[in-house]
Design a protein around this motif. Structure first.
Motif, mmCIF file in Angstrom:
data_model
loop_
_atom_site.group_PDB
_atom_site.id
_atom_site.type_symbol
_atom_site.label_atom_id
_atom_site.label_comp_id
_atom_site.label_asym_id
_atom_site.label_seq_id
_atom_site.Cartn_x
_atom_site.Cartn_y
_atom_site.Cartn_z
ATOM 1 N N CYS A 48 46.483 79.025 22.674
ATOM 2 C CA CYS A 48 45.180 79.596 23.010
ATOM 3 C C CYS A 48 45.335 80.819 23.907
ATOM 4 O O CYS A 48 44.506 81.080 24.773
ATOM 5 C CB CYS A 48 44.281 78.555 23.673
ATOM 6 S SG CYS A 48 44.926 77.908 25.204
ATOM 7 N N MET A 49 46.382 81.591 23.701
ATOM 8 C CA MET A 49 46.655 82.749 24.556
ATOM 9 C C MET A 49 45.548 83.784 24.444
ATOM 10 O O MET A 49 45.134 84.131 23.338
ATOM 11 C CB MET A 49 47.970 83.412 24.154
ATOM 12 C CG MET A 49 49.138 82.491 24.136
ATOM 13 S SD MET A 49 49.593 81.960 25.773
ATOM 14 C CE MET A 49 50.726 83.226 26.241
ATOM 15 N N ILE A 50 45.120 84.287 25.582
ATOM 16 C CA ILE A 50 44.093 85.319 25.594
ATOM 17 C C ILE A 50 44.509 86.389 26.597
ATOM 18 O O ILE A 50 45.353 86.166 27.449
ATOM 19 C CB ILE A 50 42.726 84.749 26.020
ATOM 20 C CG1 ILE A 50 42.930 83.790 27.202
ATOM 21 C CG2 ILE A 50 42.069 84.033 24.891
ATOM 22 C CD1 ILE A 50 41.945 83.936 28.271
ATOM 23 N N SER A 76 42.301 90.857 20.954
ATOM 24 C CA SER A 76 43.086 92.080 21.060
ATOM 25 C C SER A 76 44.396 91.894 20.295
ATOM 26 O O SER A 76 44.787 90.771 19.978
ATOM 27 C CB SER A 76 43.389 92.383 22.524
ATOM 28 O OG SER A 76 44.275 91.403 23.022
ATOM 29 N N ASP A 77 45.048 93.003 20.000
ATOM 30 C CA ASP A 77 46.293 92.910 19.224
ATOM 31 C C ASP A 77 47.320 92.041 19.925
ATOM 32 O O ASP A 77 48.022 91.233 19.301
ATOM 33 C CB ASP A 77 46.883 94.313 19.019
ATOM 34 C CG ASP A 77 46.075 95.095 18.004
ATOM 35 O OD1 ASP A 77 46.169 96.329 17.970
ATOM 36 O OD2 ASP A 77 45.341 94.433 17.227
ATOM 37 N N LYS A 78 47.419 92.199 21.248
ATOM 38 C CA LYS A 78 48.407 91.434 22.000
ATOM 39 C C LYS A 78 48.093 89.940 21.905
ATOM 40 O O LYS A 78 48.974 89.109 21.686
ATOM 41 C CB LYS A 78 48.336 91.866 23.482
ATOM 42 C CG LYS A 78 49.663 92.216 24.111
ATOM 43 C CD LYS A 78 49.449 92.892 25.441
ATOM 44 C CE LYS A 78 50.168 92.107 26.533
ATOM 45 N NZ LYS A 78 49.938 92.657 27.878
ATOM 46 N N ALA A 79 46.811 89.619 22.086
ATOM 47 C CA ALA A 79 46.429 88.201 22.051
ATOM 48 C C ALA A 79 46.660 87.629 20.660
ATOM 49 O O ALA A 79 47.225 86.540 20.501
ATOM 50 C CB ALA A 79 44.965 88.042 22.463
ATOM 51 N N ARG A 80 46.256 88.372 19.659
ATOM 52 C CA ARG A 80 46.414 87.865 18.284
ATOM 53 C C ARG A 80 47.883 87.690 17.952
ATOM 54 O O ARG A 80 48.286 86.735 17.283
ATOM 55 C CB ARG A 80 45.775 88.840 17.290
ATOM 56 C CG ARG A 80 44.262 88.787 17.265
ATOM 57 C CD ARG A 80 43.773 87.671 16.380
ATOM 58 N NE ARG A 80 42.327 87.664 16.257
ATOM 59 C CZ ARG A 80 41.545 86.757 16.804
ATOM 60 N NH1 ARG A 80 42.050 85.791 17.521
ATOM 61 N NH2 ARG A 80 40.242 86.819 16.632
ATOM 62 N N ASP A 81 48.687 88.604 18.417
ATOM 63 C CA ASP A 81 50.116 88.502 18.141
ATOM 64 C C ASP A 81 50.678 87.242 18.785
ATOM 65 O O ASP A 81 51.463 86.510 18.178
ATOM 66 C CB ASP A 81 50.810 89.747 18.692
ATOM 67 C CG ASP A 81 52.150 89.950 18.060
ATOM 68 O OD1 ASP A 81 53.121 90.221 18.792
ATOM 69 O OD2 ASP A 81 52.246 89.796 16.829
ATOM 70 N N ALA A 82 50.270 87.001 20.048
ATOM 71 C CA ALA A 82 50.766 85.811 20.738
ATOM 72 C C ALA A 82 50.279 84.541 20.082
ATOM 73 O O ALA A 82 51.025 83.567 19.936
ATOM 74 C CB ALA A 82 50.315 85.848 22.203
ATOM 75 N N TYR A 113 46.173 78.320 10.704
ATOM 76 C CA TYR A 113 47.004 79.280 9.969
ATOM 77 C C TYR A 113 46.127 80.271 9.220
ATOM 78 O O TYR A 113 46.412 81.465 9.179
ATOM 79 C CB TYR A 113 47.928 78.563 8.990
ATOM 80 C CG TYR A 113 48.758 79.517 8.165
ATOM 81 C CD1 TYR A 113 48.399 79.823 6.858
ATOM 82 C CD2 TYR A 113 49.864 80.160 8.707
ATOM 83 C CE1 TYR A 113 49.126 80.731 6.113
ATOM 84 C CE2 TYR A 113 50.589 81.067 7.972
ATOM 85 C CZ TYR A 113 50.224 81.348 6.672
ATOM 86 O OH TYR A 113 50.938 82.268 5.935
ATOM 87 N N MET A 114 45.051 79.798 8.639
ATOM 88 C CA MET A 114 44.208 80.714 7.873
ATOM 89 C C MET A 114 43.453 81.670 8.772
ATOM 90 O O MET A 114 43.104 82.770 8.375
ATOM 91 C CB MET A 114 43.194 79.931 7.024
ATOM 92 C CG MET A 114 43.799 79.166 5.894
ATOM 93 S SD MET A 114 44.835 80.159 4.821
ATOM 94 C CE MET A 114 43.628 81.047 3.895
ATOM 95 N N ARG A 115 43.193 81.252 10.016
ATOM 96 C CA ARG A 115 42.451 82.154 10.894
ATOM 97 C C ARG A 115 43.361 83.029 11.730
ATOM 98 O O ARG A 115 43.061 84.169 12.001
ATOM 99 C CB ARG A 115 41.576 81.346 11.844
ATOM 100 C CG ARG A 115 40.384 80.708 11.174
ATOM 101 C CD ARG A 115 39.545 80.007 12.192
ATOM 102 N NE ARG A 115 38.611 80.944 12.791
ATOM 103 C CZ ARG A 115 37.319 80.694 12.953
ATOM 104 N NH1 ARG A 115 36.837 79.543 12.576
ATOM 105 N NH2 ARG A 115 36.534 81.566 13.513
ATOM 106 N N TYR A 116 44.459 82.459 12.207
ATOM 107 C CA TYR A 116 45.283 83.172 13.181
ATOM 108 C C TYR A 116 46.700 83.457 12.688
ATOM 109 O O TYR A 116 47.443 84.158 13.335
ATOM 110 C CB TYR A 116 45.370 82.360 14.480
ATOM 111 C CG TYR A 116 44.008 82.086 15.062
ATOM 112 C CD1 TYR A 116 43.368 80.877 14.834
ATOM 113 C CD2 TYR A 116 43.358 83.051 15.808
ATOM 114 C CE1 TYR A 116 42.102 80.644 15.340
ATOM 115 C CE2 TYR A 116 42.100 82.820 16.315
ATOM 116 C CZ TYR A 116 41.474 81.615 16.085
ATOM 117 O OH TYR A 116 40.225 81.390 16.578
ATOM 118 N N GLY A 117 47.113 82.866 11.582
ATOM 119 C CA GLY A 117 48.496 82.995 11.134
ATOM 120 C C GLY A 117 48.629 84.069 10.075
ATOM 121 O O GLY A 117 48.737 85.248 10.358
ATOM 122 N N LEU A 118 48.594 83.653 8.841
ATOM 123 C CA LEU A 118 48.678 84.555 7.687
ATOM 124 C C LEU A 118 49.905 85.439 7.754
ATOM 125 O O LEU A 118 49.869 86.620 7.459
ATOM 126 C CB LEU A 118 47.408 85.421 7.586
ATOM 127 C CG LEU A 118 46.121 84.658 7.277
ATOM 128 C CD1 LEU A 118 44.941 85.585 7.259
ATOM 129 C CD2 LEU A 118 46.222 83.935 5.945
#
Lengths: 529, 570, 195
Positions: A48-50, A76-82, A113-118
């Motif tokens: 749940c990194m933000i 943000s890109d950083k959060a999504r990456d984490a 996975y479908m929301r945050y992985g892919l």
């Protein structure tokens, strides 16, 4: 109240709220595995990194308390990456079990996975660590390979049941979840372990391989197992109930449901059910209408020489219709077979279950059905003063001490849901619908009025108890004045103290608590416990 | 999916002619203006419905004369709306080359709306269908009776609270479709539904004076399977086999249209190789459909030979489709985002063989028919449809082009790379059967040109998008890692989840503009799918076209309209 | 756009010539069919049509080496079927690595639309389609094919397999690129896991 900004939205929250709680309450989705609304925060999954403004490193949303003026970005890109990387990390050793895993359809890994992985996988199958599979722990099955080491089960066992059955064993990427010596789970709350596990590591043994969850339709309802009235989901497919799941209600059962309650789904269905009316001596094929005709005739003859015993298994609507019938005829009225009113608040464990195994004893009390006394009614039967005995449920027929009294009543009518030898003691048997087949309300031990909703159709001719009472009233020339459960509730809310002004909409999905009647501060607090 | 009245509307949208014109004329009665995915959609109050439609048709800056579609939508239990139903009108302007969508809310308590039959001829059947399926009453409609369902049907099946599995047993046909004056000596005859000239199953009842048709009425719905209700309970992927069964003579084109509509909603394009193959197969399907139309039309006239000659070409194309996807008729080859599988290695060889066969049979059919005196006497100046009437009825495709309107979506709103191919659009002058025949024959030749060009520059690359939210992962991935397996599972049991919104996707199918109006609520099943069937508008005009003509002419006309029951009735 | 629009040519001159030409064409077709056997029709059932290797015919439940079904009753095919014609009940298999198998697997061949989505949806290559389309039965019940009959179709080699997954190549570009990066940037060559 601190104000924060999450993803550009300004949100006011009570102090002490974490970012994750605030986001979820306001419809902003953040992925998580180890966080659970009713378990202590652990912060071990790191999914749940933000990004919080002015903090150089990313924070976990589940354990970051909101301060006034905090600006958070979950996307943000950083959060999504984490978030993606943390998910990928969890999946490194995850087996390709989806086809054989029952969690598919409600699996946190699939959904996240479908929301945050892919992303594209980088690990080969041969390199994954192998762990134990298909370990039978009694009511649940353990598959250690699928475990994401979120420790929800450990925390559940520590905090809710206090039994501490689970612990992590081994180290590094060989860490597994295990019970001591693979001993089975023996407490009454094993089903919650399967609910709490976000993946298919802990699964219900009863539900194993039964049905894929995306075929199921969920209906909101309330468990009738005891006076606690835990909120449930009734999951059914094509009119057949496949399981019960707890529905979160912070005031009643949090996210938990006991195993005996879960097992109640088995009594819904067609096997062993009473699906048609029966009149002694009339052979097969009595319609409910014909049976009600007979009951009305008998009641008209008997008048005040009749007795009515309500059942705390009935909904408030059933009870109101029954009481109206009793008052219209002028007979005696009570409900306290087995003295449930003495047990309605008594706990039998420290989690959920209560000694009163009826869902609506409080409703009976609220509607004033504790009137003439069961003992008095039985004495009147023995004295020959009761010509018609109307039972809203078969409880009295199962009491050995009352057999002689019942035998003395000239005409015994019973509404029942299931077949049983005791029904032979009645002259007329009317088929009743179960809690999962009717709309209505139950009032639980803490005077919380909660709705049950019809999830499946009743078998054969079975119909709601209120409909049977209303049919009799109609034939007596004193119609009830309502043709649906909703309408009956409007009637009863007008005449029952504290129920005034309530309707189904006001009760909603989480129920409505009424003031605890006749209680001092101390008793009220104890009742809330 | 709430109404967008409070959403900020960019000034360039408000500046578009229809929006500006309606806002100026109607003021507060315009409830919302929306521009999702480039589709201009204007919502007006029910009281202003006819006025708005008239303005859109007549105002010189709008000139929306082509009536495309009118349908109902049921928004039961969708929050944020005051009215349960909505009636949606789609129009097209040939001169300005724009589509427009006009919507109006219709409340549940009083589901009535003024009829548009006075403004557009084509609104007749569409309003009957909305009445039939939704129970919306159109005030002033000349004949508001059921159209697609049996006339003893109880209930309105497209309503959200009508259970899909409910059954009726309805056996008695409606005997009289026409009022017969008392004492009349005219003969009332049923042409169809089981009649070889009624290609598919439709019924026309004709009042005859000898061989002349005094009056005629059509009855349709014999093949109504309520595709649109099924679509509300299937995922976007599962709808693909259903689309095959719309116009089954050129089934690939329906799938192509559907995939493009959903891709427009998703804003996810298919890769270039997929688009090129779609063009090739669509054009070959167009050739197949035109072959059916032309050859069965002349069979009805007694010329059976061209049928045997031309159907050999269909065999060749069927073999090609079989090699690509494993089925001949109902191909289910498209996927959202591309195609199901790459074409086989001998694709080009098979295509060229098919083209050779088509060329051969085309030449023969042309030689057999076009200058044949009997054929000319049966076809020339028979079934004339004027340009204005065609637009008002909502004619599209070869029938519209036969009447002189040069509207071809492949040229005016190119998709799938049609702008990169060189081809011509044949147009007629008189609008009779002969023109429609010539247009179809010429279109077959142009289709061959397109196929050859597409084959020559067929790009390499994948045949499906790599967007994981839409396309199934390759099987090798699914067998070997958890991420692809999870992706696969989610796509199967949950499917594609488009953003909430609505689009109108349109392609030039064999019969003309095949439109899919798709309303999504963000979940896995579409909320509403309306098929805009090209032959529905075309066939609607048929009873009017044959009044005063001979039965023999009626037979000649119906074949040339190419009415396919699967598309007509859905 | 105007340049790409052409008006069709209505000025055709009928006469005897076209009629004679038509008869000549028909005679030519007749001769070719009679002597060159160039008709499209085939003499079924002695002759069978050439069916492609991707044909979507009647299904086959594939088997493992020991003859048990590959199917693990994951319900993907039943979920995706647009016609809802697959009925599955799952049961427990003793092997911990497989866990599940279908105790019942039935396809209503009359409801089936032969779209092939079940084959696309299967994650185990357990269901494929054959090239056979001879669907013959005297009762509806006969055409609801059960697991035994579906497994028995493995032995029908007459027509061979049709629509099935072809993509078995497990050399995954992403994986190869990741391995090369590990080696070139960090000098790491991953080996097999320790027991």
């Amino acid at each position: 109240m601190p104000r924060c900004r999450i993803d550009g939205r300004d949100i006011d929250v009570p102090s002490g709220t974490t970012v994750l709680e605030a986001a979820l309450d306001h419809g902003i989705h953040i992925q998580y595995f180890c966080w659970h609304p009713d378990l202590p925060v652990d912060g071990n999954c790191r999914t749940c990194m933000i990004e919080v403004e002015k903090m150089p490193k990313l924070q976990i949303a589940c354990n970051t308390v909101i301060t006034d003026g905090m600006v958070v970005r979950t996307d943000s890109d950083k959060a999504r990456d984490a978030q993606r990387t943390a998910l990928e990390f969890i999946l490194i050793n995850h087996p390709i079990d989806c086809p054989v895993c029952d969690q598919a359809g409600e699996c946190y890994l699939q959904d996240n996975y479908m929301r945050y992985g892919l992303y594209d996988a980088k690990v080969e199958l041969e390199e994954k660590v192998r762990k134990r599979k298909v370990v039978d722990l009694g009511p649940i099955m353990l598959d250690a390979e699928r475990c994401v080491l979120c420790s929800r089960c450990i925390r559940f066992e520590a905090v809710v049941t206090g039994t501490n059955s689970f612990e992590f064993v081994n180290r590094g990427d060989h860490t597994e979840i295990a019970t001591f010596e693979n001993r089975p789970i023996t407490h009454d709350y094993a089903g919650n372990l399967a609910d709490v596990c976000p993946v298919g590591a802990l699964l219900s043994h009863d539900f194993r391989f039964k049905m894929r969850v995306w075929f199921l339709k969920s209906h909101e309802s309330v468990c009738p197992g005891c006076s606690t009235g835990c909120n449930v989901f009734v999951d059914e497919r094509d009119g057949e109930v496949q399981r019960l799941r707890p529905r979160r209600n912070a005031e009643v059962n949090k996210s938990w449901l006991c195993d005996p309650g879960r097992a109640l789904y088995k009594e819904i269905g067609v096997t062993g059910r009473l699906s048609g009316a029966r009149v002694r001596g009339a052979g097969d094929g009595t319609t409910v209408g014909a049976a009600l005709d007979l009951v009305a005739v008998k009641l008209k003859e008997a008048g005040a020489a009749s007795a009515f015993l309500a059942s705390p298994q009935g909904t408030n609507e059933d009870l109101h219709a029954f009481k109206t019938l009793a008052e219209a005829v002028g007979g005696k009225l009570d409900f306290r077979v087995g003295e449930p009113h003495l047990k309605v608040r008594e706990r039998i464990d420290h989690v959920l279950q209560r000694a009163d195994r009826n869902p609506n004893t409080q409703g009976c009390l609220d509607l004033g059905l504790d009137r003439d006394g069961v003992g008095a009614i039985l004495d009147a039967c023995r004295a020959g003063k009761v010509r018609v005995l109307v039972l809203q449920g078969p409880e009295l027929l199962r009491v050995p001490e009352a057999v002689d009294a019942v035998a003395k009543a000239a005409f015994v009518v019973v509404m029942a849901t299931h077949e049983g030898a005791e029904l032979d003691r009645a002259h007329c048997v009317l088929p009743a619908a179960l809690w999962a087949e009717v709309d209505g309300t139950f009032t639980n031990y803490q005077r919380r009025v909660q709705r049950v909703r019809a999830a499946v159709p009743a078998p054969g001719d079975a119909r709601p108890r209120w409909e049977l009472a209303a049919g009799t009233l109609e034939r007596l020339g004193k119609p009830l004045g309502a043709t649906s459960a909703r309408e009956i509730f409007m009637l009863l809310s007008g005449v029952t103290p504290d129920y005034g002004g309530l309707d189904y909409r006001a009760i909603g999905a989480q129920g409505r608590a009424l003031p605890l009647a006749g209680g001092t501060g101390a008793r009220a607090q104890e009742a809330r416990a | 999916m709430a109404s967008s009245a409070t959403v900020f509307i960019p000034p360039e949208v408000l500046a578009k002619a229809p929006a500006r014109v309606l806002k100026e004329a109607l003021g507060e009665r315009v409830l919302a203006i929306d521009d999702f995915r480039g589709d201009l959609a204007i919502t007006v109050e029910g009281r202003a419905w006819v006025e708005a439609a008239r303005l859109l048709r007549d105002h010189p800056e709008c000139d929306f004369r082509l009536f495309l579609d009118l349908c109902g939508v049921d928004y039961l239990d969708q929050g944020g709306r005051d009215a349960r139903y909505e009636v949606v009108l789609h129009l097209y302007s040939v001169s300005t080359r724009h589509h427009v969508r006009l919507k109006t809310p219709v409340p549940e308590a009083n589901p009535r709306l003024d009829t548009l039959t006075g403004v557009f001829k084509g609104a007749d059947w569409f309003e009957r269908e909305a009445w039939d399926l939704y129970g919306i009453e159109f005030v002033g409609h000349p004949n508001l009776v059921r159209l697609l369902t049996h006339d003893s049907f109880v209930g309105h099946p497209m309503r959200k609270d009508y259970p899909t599995a409910k059954r009726h047993v309805l056996k008695t046909p409606r005997e009289m479709l026409l009022p017969v004056p008392a004492g009349s000596e005219h003969l009332l005859v049923n042409i169809g539904p089981s009649h070889p000239a009624m290609h598919g199953t439709f019924r026309v009842q004709a009042l005859l004076d000898g061989e002349s048709i005094v009056d005629a009425a059509a009855e349709i719905g014999y093949m109504h399977r309520n595709f649109e209700k099924m679509a509300e309970e299937r995922t976007y992927w599962q709808i693909i086999p259903y689309t095959d069964r719309l116009n089954y003579c050129s089934s690939f084109m329906n799938g192509h249209g559907w995939a493009l509509a959903v891709e427009k909603l998703l804003k996810i394009p298919a890769p270039p190789r997929a688009e090129a193959i779609r063009v090739i197969l669509s054009e070959l399907s167009r050739i197949m459909d035109h072959i059916v139309c032309v050859s069965t039309n002349v069979v009805d006239l007694g010329a059976i030979t061209p049928f045997f000659v031309m159907f050999r070409a269909r065999e060749a194309i069927y073999d090609l489709l079989d090699a690509c996807c494993g089925a001949r008729l109902t191909v289910s080859y498209v996927r959202i985002g591309g195609l199901g599988d790459d074409v086989p290695e001998d694709f080009e060889a098979r295509c060229r063989h098919a083209l050779a066969v088509v060329r051969e049979v085309w030449d023969q059919a042309h030689a057999l028919l076009t200058r044949n005196v009997i054929f000319l006497r049966r076809f020339k100046d028979v079934g004339v449809m004027s340009r204005e009437d065609a637009l008002s009825w909502g004619w599209v495709g070869p029938c519209l082009r036969g009447s002189g309107v040069a509207y071809d979506i492949r040229k005016d709103h190119p998709y799938s790379g049609y702008e990169t191919y060189d081809f011509e659009v044949p147009v007629g002058t008189v609008g009779d059967c002969f023109d429609r025949y010539l247009v179809r024959m010429e279109e077959m030749r142009q289709s061959m040109r397109i196929v050859e060009q597409a084959l020559a520059k067929l790009p390499g690359g994948p045949v499906i998008t790599d967007d994981k939210r839409v396309a199934l992962p390759p099987k090798s991935e699914v067998y070997s890692n958890i991420e692809a397996l999870m992706n696969h599972f989610k796509l199967i049991y949950e499917g594609i989840l488009p953003p909430p919104g609505e689009v109108y996707g349109y392609t030039e199918a064999a019969n003309g503009e095949l439109g899919f109006y798709v309303v999504s609520d963000g979940r896995k099943h579409p909320w509403r799918v309306k098929v805009r069937p090209p032959c529905y508008n075309i066939y609607q005009a048929f009873p009017h076209m044959i009044r005063g003509r001979l039965i023999a002419d009626a037979v000649a006309i119906i074949g040339g309209l190419n009415v396919i029951a699967g598309e007509l009735d859905r | 756009m105007a340049a790409t629009v052409v008006s069709v040519d209505r000025n055709v001159k009928p006469g005897v010539g076209p009629i004679l030409l038509g008869l000549w064409i028909t005679l030519g077709n007749f001769m070719k069919s009679l002597f060159l056997r160039r008709a499209s029709t085939i003499q079924f059932p002695e002759q069978k049509r050439n069916i492609s290797g991707r044909y979507r015919g009647i299904h086959v439940l594939t088997e493992r080496e020991d003859g048990t079904p590959k199917c693990v009753a994951c319900f993907m095919c039943a979920t995706v079927c647009p016609a809802e014609c697959i009925y599955i009940e799952s049961g427990e298999r003793p092997e911990a690595t497989i866990e599940k198998y279908p105790t019942r697997f039935e396809i209503d061949l009359l409801r089936c639309v032969y779209c092939g989505f079940c084959v696309d949806a299967c994650p185990e290559e357990a269901i494929i389609m054959s090239r056979e389309n001879d669907l013959v039965g005297t009762t509806r019940a006969e055409l609801i094919i059960d697991r035994e009959r579906l497994m028995a179709r493995n032995k029908l080699v007459e027509h061979g397999p049709g629509y099935r997954p072809s993509d078995h190549d497990v050399r995954r570009p992403v994986r190869i690129a990741a391995l090369e990066r590990l080696k070139s940037e960090y000098g790491i060559v991953p080996g097999p896991p320790r027991a």
